[in-house]
Design a protein around this motif. Structure first.
Motif, PDB file in Angstrom:
ATOM      1  N   ASP A 173       0.898  -1.155  -0.084  1.00 29.52           N
ATOM      2  CA  ASP A 173      -0.057  -0.194   0.025  1.00 29.52           C
ATOM      3  C   ASP A 173       0.943   1.282   0.023  1.00 29.52           C
ATOM      4  O   ASP A 173       0.443   2.243  -0.519  1.00 29.52           O
ATOM      5  N   VAL A 174       2.032   1.210   0.662  1.00 30.89           N
ATOM      6  CA  VAL A 174       2.917   2.310   0.794  1.00 30.89           C
ATOM      7  C   VAL A 174       3.387   2.317  -0.606  1.00 30.89           C
ATOM      8  O   VAL A 174       3.605   3.589  -1.012  1.00 30.89           O
ATOM      9  N   LEU A 175       3.876   1.398  -1.181  1.00 36.21           N
ATOM     10  CA  LEU A 175       4.642   1.584  -2.470  1.00 36.21           C
ATOM     11  C   LEU A 175       3.598   2.265  -3.532  1.00 36.21           C
ATOM     12  O   LEU A 175       4.115   3.125  -4.261  1.00 36.21           O
ATOM     13  N   VAL A 176       2.425   1.844  -3.609  1.00 39.92           N
ATOM     14  CA  VAL A 176       1.266   2.184  -4.380  1.00 39.92           C
ATOM     15  C   VAL A 176       0.920   3.541  -4.218  1.00 39.92           C
ATOM     16  O   VAL A 176       0.881   4.709  -5.061  1.00 39.92           O
ATOM     17  N   ASP A 177       1.068   3.986  -2.947  1.00 37.95           N
ATOM     18  CA  ASP A 177       0.906   5.476  -2.537  1.00 37.95           C
ATOM     19  C   ASP A 177       1.887   6.266  -2.986  1.00 37.95           C
ATOM     20  O   ASP A 177       1.588   7.512  -3.494  1.00 37.95           O
ATOM     21  N   ARG A 178       2.991   5.874  -2.981  1.00 36.10           N
ATOM     22  CA  ARG A 178       4.333   6.588  -3.336  1.00 36.10           C
ATOM     23  C   ARG A 178       4.351   6.758  -4.918  1.00 36.10           C
ATOM     24  O   ARG A 178       4.609   7.685  -5.455  1.00 36.10           O
ATOM     25  N   ILE A 179       3.869   5.689  -5.712  1.00 38.46           N
ATOM     26  CA  ILE A 179       3.749   5.839  -7.122  1.00 38.46           C
ATOM     27  C   ILE A 179       2.969   6.504  -7.775  1.00 38.46           C
ATOM     28  O   ILE A 179       3.010   7.284  -8.827  1.00 38.46           O
ATOM     29  N   ALA A 180       1.515   6.323  -7.013  1.00 36.15           N
ATOM     30  CA  ALA A 180       0.511   7.037  -7.582  1.00 36.15           C
ATOM     31  C   ALA A 180       0.342   8.813  -7.709  1.00 36.15           C
ATOM     32  O   ALA A 180       0.977   9.210  -6.907  1.00 36.15           O
ATOM     33  N   LYS A 181      -0.148   9.123  -8.724  1.00 41.61           N
ATOM     34  CA  LYS A 181      -0.403  10.472  -8.689  1.00 41.61           C
ATOM     35  C   LYS A 181      -1.584  11.145  -7.629  1.00 41.61           C
ATOM     36  O   LYS A 181      -2.460  10.515  -7.545  1.00 41.61           O
ATOM     37  N   PRO A 182      -1.261  12.129  -7.149  1.00 42.77           N
ATOM     38  CA  PRO A 182      -2.378  12.654  -5.985  1.00 42.77           C
ATOM     39  C   PRO A 182      -3.720  12.563  -6.434  1.00 42.77           C
ATOM     40  O   PRO A 182      -4.666  12.127  -5.676  1.00 42.77           O
ATOM     41  N   GLU A 183      -3.843  12.975  -7.826  1.00 39.39           N
ATOM     42  CA  GLU A 183      -5.403  13.214  -8.033  1.00 39.39           C
ATOM     43  C   GLU A 183      -5.959  11.812  -8.549  1.00 39.39           C
ATOM     44  O   GLU A 183      -7.217  11.869  -8.804  1.00 39.39           O
ATOM     45  N   LEU A 184      -5.321  10.758  -8.524  1.00 35.55           N
ATOM     46  CA  LEU A 184      -5.667   9.433  -9.086  1.00 35.55           C
ATOM     47  C   LEU A 184      -5.435   8.237  -8.062  1.00 35.55           C
ATOM     48  O   LEU A 184      -5.099   7.156  -8.612  1.00 35.55           O
ATOM     49  N   LYS A 185      -5.334   8.603  -6.975  1.00 37.16           N
ATOM     50  CA  LYS A 185      -4.869   7.473  -5.888  1.00 37.16           C
ATOM     51  C   LYS A 185      -5.892   6.644  -5.754  1.00 37.16           C
ATOM     52  O   LYS A 185      -5.667   5.268  -5.614  1.00 37.16           O
ATOM     53  N   GLY A 186      -7.120   6.654  -5.824  1.00 41.56           N
ATOM     54  CA  GLY A 186      -8.265   5.564  -5.975  1.00 41.56           C
ATOM     55  C   GLY A 186      -7.960   4.810  -7.010  1.00 41.56           C
ATOM     56  O   GLY A 186      -8.134   3.622  -6.977  1.00 41.56           O
ATOM     57  N   THR A 187      -7.771   5.549  -8.211  1.00 40.96           N
ATOM     58  CA  THR A 187      -7.633   4.709  -9.690  1.00 40.96           C
ATOM     59  C   THR A 187      -6.393   3.870  -9.434  1.00 40.96           C
ATOM     60  O   THR A 187      -6.476   2.691  -9.947  1.00 40.96           O
ATOM     61  N   TYR A 188      -5.398   4.340  -8.766  1.00 39.26           N
ATOM     62  CA  TYR A 188      -4.026   3.418  -8.768  1.00 39.26           C
ATOM     63  C   TYR A 188      -4.221   2.320  -7.585  1.00 39.26           C
ATOM     64  O   TYR A 188      -3.608   1.306  -8.035  1.00 39.26           O
ATOM     65  N   PHE A 189      -5.070   2.643  -6.570  1.00 40.03           N
ATOM     66  CA  PHE A 189      -5.463   1.558  -5.515  1.00 40.03           C
ATOM     67  C   PHE A 189      -6.414   0.724  -6.271  1.00 40.03           C
ATOM     68  O   PHE A 189      -6.470  -0.581  -6.014  1.00 40.03           O
ATOM     69  N   GLY A 190      -6.921   1.052  -7.146  1.00 43.55           N
ATOM     70  CA  GLY A 190      -7.881   0.143  -7.878  1.00 43.55           C
ATOM     71  C   GLY A 190      -7.469  -0.728  -8.815  1.00 43.55           C
ATOM     72  O   GLY A 190      -7.578  -1.941  -9.125  1.00 43.55           O
TER      73      GLY A 190
END
Length: 413
Positions: free
Chosen positions: A329-346
């Motif tokens: 989760d921390v890795l995905v949060d670090r990679i994700a663009k701020p406005e697309l966090k839900g999309t990256y986690f999805g």
């Protein structure tokens, strides 16, 4: 630590505590679903594998949309839909008396999980200060395993591993969880920056998919974790079937319940020390080590000749699981663009292709070789799981290169 705990949002505590009871109720039923279908409903291992797999298969495609839609309409609405929908699904499980109905219910179960998981993780990221995110994601993971410690034992004690009553219990718990979320959202309404949806024009689904799928680091992480989840998925699909039908093992279902609880206890015991050590390394490295450990443990299940070897295999599997999932989760949060966090986690939910493949592959191998030839079953499983290592290593090297370029730019500026 104490100061970080004080910074945790009340809604984050609600999700964490609710996760304990939700997973406790779920682990009384879903992990035993393959045993229930085989022994009570007369399903074959292949049929059981397909029914277990459909939840992950549906979830693979629904997860991306679940995370995306939470970016569009807000986290709160998606959480309510998923939690109360989950309650209805578990009641549907309890009322099912045909194999095809279990197939439908487990497909709906996958949709609810695919909506809830990325949305809840994105909300935790939204409402948590950066300095506390590692702690919050680890508390959530600890909550999952605290629930799994008691769920299987409670299910065995109540005799629910061969009964549909456990599904009613799970449905009731999710109704209570949903009501608690409503109360907490009323008491602690989200601020404008915590809504999940943004004031700017929302990104369209096609553009969101193109953005995430075009992220080279993220895609190698995603492919690598598909194999991680493939190995992990056999613990709750192939292994319980193997233990239930193995003629050399008495009370296999009971032993599997104990192994589930041991798995959760070991997670709780080692999680924070392991994460403290693992956090000193680049975030992909623990995933690689965890992937290797899970693969080794799967071979050990095939070689086990005594309960102590099963215990050792569970411990190694669990440490590998902690390394793979606590920092993901921390890795995905670090990679994700701020406005697309839900999309990256999805989008990371596509790694559930591993969960789709695990029960189908395991069921096919059990049908082909039977429980009398464990090495023929577990050797292909272990070899397929370790295939994630090369992809994760490429992601690690690309993150290193990206970090060096960023450092060079900052020095030149």
């Amino acid at each position: 630590m104490a100061s970080q705990l004080k910074q945790i949002h009340p809604l984050a505590w609600t999700i964490i505590v609710g996760t304990i009871f939700g997973r406790m109720a779920t682990s009384m039923s879903i992990p035993f679903l393959s045993i229930y279908l085989t022994q009570q409903m007369g399903a074959s291992p292949t049929q059981t594998g397909i029914i277990v797999a459909v939840s992950a298969l549906v979830g693979v495609f629904a997860s991306f949309y679940g995370g995306y839609i939470s970016d569009r309409i807000g986290r709160k609405k998606v959480l309510f839909i998923s939690v109360f929908g989950w309650a209805l699904v578990f009641i549907g499980f309890a009322l099912s008396d045909k194999i095809w109905l279990f197939f439908v219910m487990n497909a709906l179960n996958g949709i609810c999980r695919a909506l809830f998981e990325p949305t809840s993780r994105a909300l935790l990221s939204d409402i948590t200060p950066p300095s506390s995110k590692l702690l919050v994601f680890n508390l959530r993971y600890a909550a999952i395993n605290l629930g799994v410690v008691f769920g299987p034992l409670l299910g065995l004690y109540l005799g629910l591993s061969d009964s549909n009553v456990s599904f009613l219990v799970a449905g009731g718990v999710y109704i209570a969880y949903g009501i608690l979320l409503i109360i907490q959202f009323i008491l602690h309404p989200l601020q404008s920056g915590e809504q999940g949806s943004r004031t700017v024009e929302p990104i369209r689904l096609k553009q969101a998919f193109r953005t995430t799928s075009g992220d080279p680091v993220f895609m190698f992480v995603l492919i690598g974790t598909i194999f991680c989840v493939l190995g992990y998925g056999h613990f709750s699909s192939t292994l319980p079937q193997f233990m239930a039908i193995n003629p050399n093992m008495t009370d296999g279902a009971k032993w599997f319940g104990y192994m589930l609880s041991l798995n959760a206890v070991v997670v709780l015991a080692v999680q924070f020390p392991v994460v403290r050590i693992a956090s000193r390394f680049p975030p992909v490295v623990p995933l690689i080590i965890g992937n290797i450990m899970v693969s080794v443990s799967l071979m050990m299940f095939g070689l086990a000749q005594s309960p102590w070897m099963l215990v050792a295999a569970v411990v190694i599997f669990t440490v590998g699981e902690v390394l793979m999932f606590t920092l993901m989760d921390v890795l995905v949060d670090r990679i994700a663009k701020p406005e697309l966090k839900g999309t990256y986690f999805g989008m990371i939910g596509f790694n559930n292709l591993g969960n789709v493949s695990a029960p189908i592959l395991g069921g096919f191998l059990l049908d082909s070789f039977g429980a009398n030839q464990p090495l023929h079953v577990f050797t292909p499983i272990a070899l397929s799981a370790v295939c994630g290592v090369p992809f994760l290593w490429i992601a690690h090297k690309r993150m290193q290169a990206k970090g060096q370029k960023g450092l060079q730019r900052s020095m030149e500026a």
